[in-house]
Structures are given as C-alpha cells and as structure tokens.
Design an enzyme around this catalytic site. Structure first.
Site, PDB file in Angstrom:
ATOM      1  CG  ASP A  61       8.357  10.659  97.984  1.00  6.63           C
ATOM      2  OD1 ASP A  61       7.673  10.928  98.992  1.00  6.63           O
ATOM      3  OD2 ASP A  61       7.942   9.933  97.055  1.00  6.63           O
ATOM      4  NE  ARG A  96       7.709   5.498 104.945  1.00  5.11           N
ATOM      5  CZ  ARG A  96       6.447   5.071 105.001  1.00  5.11           C
ATOM      6  NH1 ARG A  96       6.032   4.347 106.014  1.00  5.11           N
ATOM      7  NH2 ARG A  96       5.593   5.380 104.056  1.00  5.11           N
ATOM      8  CB  SER A  99       8.257   4.768 101.809  1.00  2.00           C
ATOM      9  OG  SER A  99       8.855   5.985 102.163  1.00  2.00           O
ATOM     10  CG  ASP A 112       4.497  16.636  99.515  1.00  2.00           C
ATOM     11  OD1 ASP A 112       5.041  16.226 100.557  1.00  2.00           O
ATOM     12  OD2 ASP A 112       4.874  16.287  98.373  1.00  2.00           O
ATOM     13  CG  HIS A 113       4.564  13.260 102.572  1.00  2.00           C
ATOM     14  ND1 HIS A 113       4.918  13.750 101.338  1.00  2.00           N
ATOM     15  CD2 HIS A 113       4.729  11.908 102.499  1.00  2.00           C
ATOM     16  CE1 HIS A 113       5.279  12.745 100.549  1.00  2.00           C
ATOM     17  NE2 HIS A 113       5.158  11.623 101.228  1.00  2.00           N
ATOM     18  NE  ARG A 126       5.131   2.503  97.496  1.00  2.00           N
ATOM     19  CZ  ARG A 126       6.153   3.310  97.690  1.00  2.00           C
ATOM     20  NH1 ARG A 126       6.125   4.181  98.673  1.00  2.00           N
ATOM     21  NH2 ARG A 126       7.216   3.252  96.919  1.00  2.00           N
TER      22      ARG A 126
END
Length: 648
Positions: free
Chosen positions: A119, A537, A535, A64-65, A379
């Site tokens: 995520d 990440r 995030s 999806d990213h 964000r």
C-alpha cells in the site's frame, strides 16, 4: 562518516549492492503488511514460490479496504486471506479492526526497523522512526520469502522544523505546506527526513499524518527521529520495551534542506483535483459545501477525532451537510466511545462509519453530483470519491469540523474556545480482533480457502527478440493509478480475478481500451510526466500486462508504478528527445529489433516508427535498468525470475 537517521537504518539493513547514492541497493525487510485489495494477489504469488512459512520478523495481513461485502466475493477474499495467514505464519487483522497503517502504528511498528507494505501509504510508519516503504504486492511477497528489497539509494531531503503549531493548526497543514513547495513529483527518488527543535512538539499520530502524505510527494518514504515522544507513545501501547532512539548523527549532511517554522503554518487545503494544488483555507472561506468526511489512514487517530468532537460539542452541523466519521482502528473507536468523543460527534449529527478505508477509496459515502466535499484524506484525484464531477478538498480535522458546523469552508481559527488536548491519554489496548500466527504444526493442517472469484496470478512471457506493436493510448501528465485501474465498490471485488478486472483498465480515460488491447494482441502506451503516481496497486501493471501491453513510454515515471511494470514484464522506457512525444499518436506502431540485445547493450533502445507522417523514422528511447532489473523484465517479470533463480 556521518549519516542521517534514514541512512543509518538503511546502512544497518544493507545486504546487496554498493552503498552509494544513486546506486541500486538491496535491504533486509523486517516487517511486511498487506491489505485486502492487494493482499489476495500477494498471497497467491507467495504461494507460487512454494515457501511454507514467511521469513520476516513479523508480517501482518489486514482487511480494511474491501469491507462492504456487497456479495460473496468480498467475504470470499477475507476467508482466503485469513486461511493464508494461518498457513504461512502471518498475523491477521480481521474486518473491523481498523485501517492497516493506523493499526500497525499502534500495535506493530518499531523504531529502527524496515517495513514493506503493499500500500502506497506504508510510510505512515515513518512517524515511529521506521524506514517504511510502499511497494507492489509482488515485491512484498518476495520480501516475505526472505529476499532483499531493492531500491535506488535515495537522496535525503532534510525538513528542519522550528517553532510550534499555532491554535487550530495541525500536522495536516504542515504536509500540505510541503506539498505546495515540492509538488506531487518533487519527491521521486528521495526520502524526506524531519528534524530540528520543532519535532518534539508533534505527537506520534501528528508525525504519522505527515509521513503518510509524503506518499503524495512521490517520495520513497519519510521519517521522523525516534525520541522521548516516541517512547511515550509506545508505552501507552504497552510496547515501551520496543523503543530505541533513532536520530541523525551530529553533522549529518542532507542533499537539500527545507526549513518550516511551525508557528507560521496556517490552515491549508488541497483543491480539486490534485494534492499539491494547495492554498490557505482563508482564501476559500465561505465556499458552500455539502459533505465532510473525517478519517482515512491520514487523519483517523484519537487526536483527530477528539479535536473534531470538541469543535462540534453541543452544536449541530449545518443543514444540507452530511458528516461521516471513520475511526482509524477498533482501539481508537473503543477509546472514543468510552471517553465521550463519539457521543459528541453523534449528537452533533455525524454518522459513524466503519473503522476502514471506506470513502477514501470510493467505498461508500460518495458526494452528491457536483458536490463540494471536504475530506481529511490524502488524495483528491478526479472521480476517486465515487462521484465523477465532485469537487474534493483535502483539509485538517479542525478545518473539516469547523466547516461542517458552518456549512461552508471555514478557517478553524474562527472557532473560539477550543484547544487540542492530550487525547492519547485515553488510549486502551484492544487486540482481540488480531489473530496471531499459527505455529508450524497447526499451520501444516490448514487448507487455504478459495472462492470461485479467486483466480491464479497470470504471468508474462519473456521479452521477444523483435516487437512491433501499436500505440493504443496516449495520455497527459500526472496519470494516476486511479486512471489506469479504478478503485471503488464496483472494481475492488475483482482484485482476485485479473481477467475480470482487466475489463476496467483505463475506463475513465478510454472505455474501449480493454477491447482494443485484446484485439491488438500486443500494444504500447504513451504518457507524459509522473506517469503512474498514486496507489501502489500492482493491478495497474498486472491488468495491462494481461491485456498484452509490452511497453510504456513516458516522459517520467512514478517510483512504485515503474517497479510494478518491471515486476510484470512491461518495458518502462522514457523519451530521449521529449519532442518525440508529440510525434506519437494512437494508431501508429513502433518496431523494435533485437530488443533483448539492445537492452543489454546500454541505456538506449531504438525503434522505427510505422505509420503516420513520420513513417520510417527512427526514435531513441531510454531505460535505466541495471543488470538485475534487466534480468527481471527479460524473464517476463519478477515471479518468473524468482522461479528461475530458485530452479523451479
């Protein structure tokens, strides 16, 4: 003993550690999710554990990213992810099927279950009454292998909702109100649990909007009870048999209670460049804008698209305004097309974008230079939109649509004749873009597909007895993972290649940082409050580790980033004396002796300052790592620790 709803789920999944506030506990994880920007590294790490099939009840890999497919690297990642899912017993949500959190809410989330996702907005699942937690990818890989997930038993903040939202006011305005009260660091070490008579007036997508943006509080997670509203949502999804009631015990005690009268909530906006700089929309009314975006995992449901379409129906967006719509899922898009919602939006001048994260992470639809962009996202960090000097405001779909119509920020209550409807009644199940797990016999035949950009996950060395390293960078408060490891169409294709992506670490703060770090061999980063917010990440820890960063010393950490630093063997230390922050500048060094012994001996770690005006003075730093986390960081990270523990 009475428990809150969150504590009841935690208690039911409690596996290791003393079940006491402030203590580290290990919980069983029922479900996991990954997305493509983090997923490739997750499955490379999982593969390295040599466990043939996931041990969770359900795991899903979403794309999806990173869906632009600008060159071969994007699609190579997708082929890798699909083959890994087939190999390891994982559902695969294909590109175009939608945003992981929206799809998971619709098709997989279950009340009373635990969900761990790579995520930070995984807490969206809390709208269904789950304990849904965002974490670094390595934590997710370990959970898929059947190990517990460890967290500090959080404080439980009760948010008591009374009343009912007024006309053209929405769930987005509720969470922005909470952010105004609690700030982006107010939720660290806490779970926000919503209760009270006002809860029943909110749909599951509205609840999910609120729990989604709980991530911006720095919270471990947020959740709503699972009630008759939840049951009705699951029945629309053909999953009514998966419903169970989840609620707090009578007399449950919260560590703190916030009370919000929904009838007094008004349209709100988060101003540039932080989600907690929140003011009423009425104070911004009349400010010209150039762009509006409706979508993201926060506000891309059928509810959100429907109310925007009704505001714009039969009208045309203002000249000079670009409006983009990102439906949250294929299911949402299909229902919106069939029931005229998309037609209304397109006729008004909207552009329909992919059912993906898209502009929320800087993947296209960037604002004009210096432009004002209203976004229904979660964000608005500086530069995250893809335009360094853009002014991004976070608003509800109602405010976004009304403002697109008027060409300036507009209080949606000024738009007459529009009310929210029961858009969820239009729901139609669409699962044809989800590939179920292969059975074990078929999975054994699968060969994982690897493109040339997919590289093995690097690991750190064990912590050395002595460390002397330069301070390579000093940062301010609220440094985000976007500062450390940018997103966007330029960077995301490199997520599977740590040597390449590491060339972009801190590029928005100090473009020369990667070269300085590689030249130094070993380095230290100094930071202020709430370092690493944003995030989940893990690349924001993994790439600095690859560059030789050995310690990050700050005033305070964001939860997920701190965990990621430990997972990759980087020492997370805080100042014993905050005044020492002012004494440390780039170019000086810190020398630690007998470092493993110091870490094991207690909470204090002493170092000698080398260089600068304080040359030769001692400084004391703190850590709060218990025995297990100490073992992880001393081993050089969680992957090394897991291999050692399993005898590999």
């Amino acid at each position: 003993m009475t428990y809150t709803a969150a504590e009841k789920i935690l208690k039911a999944h409690h596996r290791e550690g003393d079940f006491l506030k402030g203590k580290e506990i290990g919980i069983t994880i029922d479900q996991t999710l990954t997305q493509d920007a983090t997923g490739t590294m997750v499955y490379l790490q999982y593969e390295a554990m040599n466990i043939p099939r996931v041990k969770t009840e359900l795991s899903v890999s979403y794309v999806d990213h990173n869906t632009l497919q600008n060159d071969y690297r994007n699609m190579d990642d997708h082929r890798f992810l699909q083959s890994a899912a087939a190999k390891f017993g994982i559902y695969f949500s294909r590109p175009g099927n939608g945003i992981c959190h929206q799809v998971h809410l619709e098709r997989f989330g279950r009340p009373g279950k635990t969900l761990l996702g790579s995520d930070s907005h995984t807490p969206t699942g809390g709208g269904l009454g789950m304990i849904a937690i965002g974490a670094g990818g390595l934590d997710v890989a370990v959970a898929m292998a059947g190990a517990p997930f460890y967290l500090t038993y959080p404080k439980i903040i009760g948010v008591k909702l009374t009343g009912k939202l007024g006309r053209m006011c929405s769930a987005k305005d509720v969470i922005l109100t909470v952010l105004k009260l609690e700030t982006v660091k107010g939720g660290v070490g806490k779970i926000y649990e919503y209760f009270g008579p006002g809860v029943k007036s909110l749909t599951v997508p509205e609840r999910a909007t609120i729990t989604n943006m709980g991530a911006e509080l720095g919270a471990t997670t947020s959740l709503f009870p699972s009630d008759e509203v939840t049951k009705a949502f699951l029945e629309l999804q053909g999953r009514g048999n998966q419903w169970e009631e989840v609620k707090a015990d009578e007399g449950a005690v919260y560590d703190k209670i916030i009370e919000i009268d929904l009838s007094k909530v008004e349209p709100m906006a988060a101003c540039p460049h932080m989600p907690d700089i929140v003011v009423p929309v009425s104070e911004l009314a009349g400010k010209p804008l150039q762009q509006v975006a409706i979508g993201s995992c926060t506000n891309s449901s059928l509810d959100d698209l429907g109310v925007a379409a009704d505001i714009l129906a039969g009208k045309t967006i203002a000249q000079g305004v670009s409006l983009g719509i990102s439906p949250g899922s294929k299911q949402t898009l299909s229902a919106a097309m069939k029931n005229g919602i998309i037609e209304k939006l397109v006729d008004a001048g909207a552009r329909i974008l992919e059912s993906a994260c898209g502009p929320c992470i800087g993947m296209g639809f960037a604002p004009s230079s210096g432009g004002v962009s209203l976004r229904t996202f979660n964000r608005n960090f500086k530069g995250r939109s893809g335009t360094a000097d853009a002014q991004v405001y976070l608003v509800s779909p109602e405010t976004a649509a009304a403002s697109a119509l008027m060409g300036a920020i507009t209080d949606p209550r000024d738009i007459k004749g529009v009310e929210r409807k029961d858009y969820l009644a239009y729901t139609e199940i669409k699962d044809n873009m989800i590939i179920p797990p292969f059975d074990e016999k078929e999975a054994a035949k699968v060969e994982i597909v690897r493109g040339p950009n997919i590289k093995p996950c690097p690991t750190a060395k064990a912590v050395a007895d002595n460390l002397t390293a330069n301070v390579l960078l000093k940062t301010e408060d609220n440094i985000t993972t976007d500062h450390i490891m940018p997103a966007g169409s330029k960077i995301l294709p490199l997520r599977s290649n740590i040597p390449e992506i590491s060339k972009h670490v801190f590029e928005a703060v100090d473009p020369d940082f990667p070269q300085k770090a590689l030249a130094a061999g070993e380095g230290i980063i100094i930071g202020g409050e709430n370092y690493g917010q944003g995030s989940s990440r893990e690349h924001a820890a993994l790439a600095p580790m690859y560059l030789g960063i050995k310690a990050v010393i700050v005033k305070s950490f964001a939860r997920i980033h701190k965990a990621n630093l430990i997972n990759f063997g980087i020492l997370p230390l805080t100042f014993s004396d905050p005044a020492d922050y002012d004494k440390l500048e780039e170019g000086v060094s810190l020398s630690f002796g007998n470092l493993p012994d110091q870490l094991k001996a207690g909470r204090e770690v002493t170092a000698t300052l080398v260089g600068g005006s304080g040359d030769g003075t001692s400084m004391v730093f703190l850590h709060d790592m218990e025995e297990r986390l100490l073992s992880v960081v001393l081993a050089g990270g969680l992957l090394n620790f897991t291999r050692q523990s399993s005898g590999q």
